[in-house]
Motif scaffolding. Sequence first.
Motif, PDB file in Angstrom:
ATOM      1  N   GLU A 135       0.830  -1.206   0.000  1.00  0.00           N
ATOM      2  CA  GLU A 135       0.000   0.000   0.000  1.00  0.00           C
ATOM      3  C   GLU A 135       0.861   1.250   0.000  1.00  0.00           C
ATOM      4  O   GLU A 135       0.537   2.231  -0.669  1.00  0.00           O
ATOM      5  CB  GLU A 135      -0.932  -0.001   1.206  1.00  0.00           C
ATOM      6  CG  GLU A 135      -2.052  -1.016   1.113  1.00  0.00           C
ATOM      7  CD  GLU A 135      -2.867  -1.111   2.391  1.00  0.00           C
ATOM      8  OE1 GLU A 135      -2.536  -0.412   3.386  1.00  0.00           O
ATOM      9  OE2 GLU A 135      -3.835  -1.887   2.395  1.00  0.00           O
ATOM     10  N   SER A 139       0.823   4.111  -2.858  1.00  0.00           N
ATOM     11  CA  SER A 139       0.490   5.498  -2.568  1.00  0.00           C
ATOM     12  C   SER A 139       1.606   6.439  -3.016  1.00  0.00           C
ATOM     13  O   SER A 139       1.326   7.557  -3.435  1.00  0.00           O
ATOM     14  CB  SER A 139       0.190   5.687  -1.089  1.00  0.00           C
ATOM     15  OG  SER A 139       1.352   5.491  -0.321  1.00  0.00           O
ATOM     16  N   GLU A 142       1.280   6.992  -6.774  1.00  0.00           N
ATOM     17  CA  GLU A 142       0.103   7.742  -7.204  1.00  0.00           C
ATOM     18  C   GLU A 142       0.310   9.241  -7.098  1.00  0.00           C
ATOM     19  O   GLU A 142      -0.194  10.004  -7.903  1.00  0.00           O
ATOM     20  CB  GLU A 142      -1.116   7.331  -6.378  1.00  0.00           C
ATOM     21  CG  GLU A 142      -1.600   5.943  -6.714  1.00  0.00           C
ATOM     22  CD  GLU A 142      -2.725   5.482  -5.803  1.00  0.00           C
ATOM     23  OE1 GLU A 142      -3.074   6.228  -4.860  1.00  0.00           O
ATOM     24  OE2 GLU A 142      -3.237   4.389  -6.034  1.00  0.00           O
TER      25      GLU A 142
END
Length: 186
Positions: A135, A139, A142
């Motif tokens: 994760e 992140s 992104e």
Amino acid sequence: MAQENSRQEGNRSERWARVNFPNKFVHPHEYTARDGRVFDKMFVSIPPGVTLNGVDLGGYAFDHFAKPREIEQKANGRPVAINFRPGEPVRLFKGTGAERRTLEVSNPWDLCRAVKAHNDEYAKSRQEAAVQAAEDVQSTQERPAAGVDEFDTFDETGLQADGYTPCDPADPIMMSDTSAGMGATL
């Protein structure tokens, strides 16, 4: 029905207790008897954090006659499944000489349950850490990095697609021309 349950309990007490120990906690060695015979044995360390009745067994170990299956598991890097004779206590030790401390676990099933619970908890924490790391990577991919706009293109090495290193005006070292030999031109 009650008779079947008591029979199952009786059979369970006669079954050998078995649990997997992580490979790095199993240490093979040879034992030479007084008559000159050589036996394969293993020191098996209890992983840190294993508790039984509120007692931390981490760091304690026991000596175990090695079976060919266990030697193969150790050699192949797999967890080693150790069997315990039913009704026979497991004698644990820690330290040497005058510093030696011993514990005796009267029921090998209790030791197996404690190690199994620890193994399961460790696997769960590793899985959660892997999910969290995935994760975190997602992140960071992104959101754009500071000072980079949507028109800048970088390859996987961090260089811009046209081959130039991005310059930070606040960093005098980065302002130098990297293709111009040993000095900086300001």
